[in-house]
Write a protein that holds these residues in place. Structure first.
Motif, PDB file in Angstrom:
ATOM      1  N   VAL A 242       2.018  -1.199   2.964  1.00  0.00           N
ATOM      2  CA  VAL A 242       1.061  -0.107   2.847  1.00  0.00           C
ATOM      3  C   VAL A 242       1.095   0.440   1.423  1.00  0.00           C
ATOM      4  O   VAL A 242       2.135   0.962   0.978  1.00  0.00           O
ATOM      5  CB  VAL A 242       1.372   1.018   3.848  1.00  0.00           C
ATOM      6  CG1 VAL A 242       0.231   2.031   3.874  1.00  0.00           C
ATOM      7  CG2 VAL A 242       1.612   0.438   5.243  1.00  0.00           C
ATOM      8  N   PRO A 243       0.002   0.341   0.682  1.00  0.00           N
ATOM      9  CA  PRO A 243      -0.016   0.830  -0.703  1.00  0.00           C
ATOM     10  C   PRO A 243       0.232   2.335  -0.785  1.00  0.00           C
ATOM     11  O   PRO A 243      -0.270   3.107   0.036  1.00  0.00           O
ATOM     12  CB  PRO A 243      -1.434   0.480  -1.190  1.00  0.00           C
ATOM     13  CG  PRO A 243      -1.908  -0.592  -0.254  1.00  0.00           C
ATOM     14  CD  PRO A 243      -1.272  -0.290   1.060  1.00  0.00           C
ATOM     15  N   ASP A 244       1.043   2.715  -1.759  1.00  0.00           N
ATOM     16  CA  ASP A 244       1.245   4.126  -2.133  1.00  0.00           C
ATOM     17  C   ASP A 244       1.881   4.978  -1.031  1.00  0.00           C
ATOM     18  O   ASP A 244       1.760   6.194  -1.054  1.00  0.00           O
ATOM     19  CB  ASP A 244      -0.082   4.774  -2.551  1.00  0.00           C
ATOM     20  CG  ASP A 244      -0.749   4.020  -3.697  1.00  0.00           C
ATOM     21  OD1 ASP A 244      -0.027   3.601  -4.619  1.00  0.00           O
ATOM     22  OD2 ASP A 244      -1.979   3.845  -3.656  1.00  0.00           O
ATOM     23  N   ALA A 252       2.418   8.457   9.813  1.00  0.00           N
ATOM     24  CA  ALA A 252       1.125   9.063   9.508  1.00  0.00           C
ATOM     25  C   ALA A 252       0.125   8.031   9.009  1.00  0.00           C
ATOM     26  O   ALA A 252      -1.093   8.214   9.150  1.00  0.00           O
ATOM     27  CB  ALA A 252       1.295  10.172   8.473  1.00  0.00           C
ATOM     28  N   ALA A 253       0.613   6.929   8.433  1.00  0.00           N
ATOM     29  CA  ALA A 253      -0.272   5.885   7.905  1.00  0.00           C
ATOM     30  C   ALA A 253      -0.807   4.963   8.990  1.00  0.00           C
ATOM     31  O   ALA A 253      -1.613   4.076   8.703  1.00  0.00           O
ATOM     32  CB  ALA A 253       0.460   5.073   6.842  1.00  0.00           C
ATOM     33  N   GLY A 254      -0.348   5.151  10.242  1.00  0.00           N
ATOM     34  CA  GLY A 254      -0.903   4.374  11.341  1.00  0.00           C
ATOM     35  C   GLY A 254      -0.070   3.211  11.814  1.00  0.00           C
ATOM     36  O   GLY A 254      -0.598   2.256  12.388  1.00  0.00           O
ATOM     37  N   ILE A 255       1.249   3.296  11.637  1.00  0.00           N
ATOM     38  CA  ILE A 255       2.094   2.179  12.068  1.00  0.00           C
ATOM     39  C   ILE A 255       2.002   1.945  13.568  1.00  0.00           C
ATOM     40  O   ILE A 255       2.132   0.808  14.034  1.00  0.00           O
ATOM     41  CB  ILE A 255       3.561   2.392  11.630  1.00  0.00           C
ATOM     42  CG1 ILE A 255       4.368   1.104  11.869  1.00  0.00           C
ATOM     43  CG2 ILE A 255       4.188   3.574  12.340  1.00  0.00           C
ATOM     44  CD1 ILE A 255       5.788   1.171  11.357  1.00  0.00           C
ATOM     45  N   TRP A 256       1.748   3.012  14.328  1.00  0.00           N
ATOM     46  CA  TRP A 256       1.696   2.817  15.773  1.00  0.00           C
ATOM     47  C   TRP A 256       0.550   1.897  16.179  1.00  0.00           C
ATOM     48  O   TRP A 256       0.690   1.100  17.119  1.00  0.00           O
ATOM     49  CB  TRP A 256       1.587   4.149  16.505  1.00  0.00           C
ATOM     50  CG  TRP A 256       1.408   3.990  17.991  1.00  0.00           C
ATOM     51  CD1 TRP A 256       0.384   4.455  18.761  1.00  0.00           C
ATOM     52  CD2 TRP A 256       2.268   3.260  18.891  1.00  0.00           C
ATOM     53  NE1 TRP A 256       0.546   4.083  20.075  1.00  0.00           N
ATOM     54  CE2 TRP A 256       1.697   3.344  20.181  1.00  0.00           C
ATOM     55  CE3 TRP A 256       3.455   2.545  18.722  1.00  0.00           C
ATOM     56  CZ2 TRP A 256       2.279   2.743  21.305  1.00  0.00           C
ATOM     57  CZ3 TRP A 256       4.037   1.941  19.844  1.00  0.00           C
ATOM     58  CH2 TRP A 256       3.450   2.041  21.105  1.00  0.00           C
TER      59      TRP A 256
END
Length: 272
Positions: A242-244, A252-256
């Motif tokens: 995941v960039p940045d 929060a970046a949506g790993i789930w």
């Protein structure tokens, strides 16, 4: 001996003494430096979890405390190996989401972390991880493993000695000693570090499909660790970079979303 030589010799001796002192300090205090085991325990009553229960799992003459909830029909049970900071209970948002989507879970504190008494060592963590997995396996549900950060060590170890349907590693290290060597290149960490967590060795014996997730802005465990560990996995599924995003940003970046898709595919392949 000239005065200059004496001064230079004195400087060298002071440098050697200082270096040996630093090595001795690291050796003596290494577990205090390696583990961040402070923090409070959140109670189940403070969460929105429904139907979960507190469990106490015997482990090598001691006990580890955690939370457990069975999955809904057709879903697996996630055995979650927490990271290095604080108690497992502070991550209740994850467990709430998992159970809302029908997944079961088992999460707990290793000995020496806030909810579980005892001392922290690599062997104790691995023993606790084994006891937890066996507790979950005895429930009779399909099992998937999720290890985060420090938890990538016990998660990979367990996947190498037990049978599960999938292994997800979130911000993992290639080895804990390798991360220490990156941070302290001037110290002989490979010689003095007790708890080395050699994921690079354990991953070679993992037959489960593997998903590894990492962020390019991770300052705790460099993203190269995740990439190199994935290269060693015999049964690769996905490397999600995941960039940045930093060490604690992937939820929060949506790993789930990635995890749920990965687990569903693994369960289908396992015939569950």
């Amino acid at each position: 001996m000239t005065l200059l030589r004496r001064v230079l010799l004195g400087i060298v001796l002071l440098a050697v003494i200082g270096y040996l002192g630093a090595v001795a300090y690291m050796y003596t205090m290494q577990r205090a430096l390696q583990y961040d085991n402070g923090g409070v325990v959140t109670s189940l009553a403070e969460t929105t979890l429904v139907g979960a229960e507190a469990v106490a799992i015997p482990s090598d003459g001691s006990v580890v405390n955690g939370w457990y909830k069975a999955p809904q029909p057709g879903k697996p049970l996630i055995v979650y190996y927490k990271g290095n900071s604080g108690s497992f209970s502070k991550e209740h948002e994850r467990y709430e989401k998992w159970t809302q989507d029908g997944y079961g879970f088992l999460a707990f504190d290793y000995r020496g972390f806030p909810a579980s008494p005892g001392s922290i060592t690599q062997q104790n963590i691995l023993d606790d991880a084994t006891a937890a997995f066996d507790f979950a396996k005895a429930k009779g549900f399909p099992i998937v493993i999720w290890g985060r950060s420090l938890g990538s060590g016990p998660a990979t170890y367990i996947a190498s000695i037990r049978d599960a349907d999938a292994l997800l590693l979130e911000t993992p290290f290639l080895s804990a000693v390798g991360v220490a060597a990156e941070r302290y290149p001037y110290l002989p960490v490979y010689w003095v570090m007790r708890d080395q967590f050699p994921n690079n060795e354990w991953i070679r014996h993992v037959n489960e499909p593997v998903l590894i997730a990492h962020g390019t802005a991770d300052k705790t465990i460099d993203v190269s660790n995740g990439k190199r560990l994935y290269d060693l996995a015999p049964n690769k599924d996905e490397l999600w970079i995941v960039p940045d995003k930093g060490h604690s940003d992937l939820w929060a970046a949506g790993i789930w979303d990635h995890a749920a898709t990965f687990f569903a595919k693994a369960e289908a392949a396992a015939g569950h």
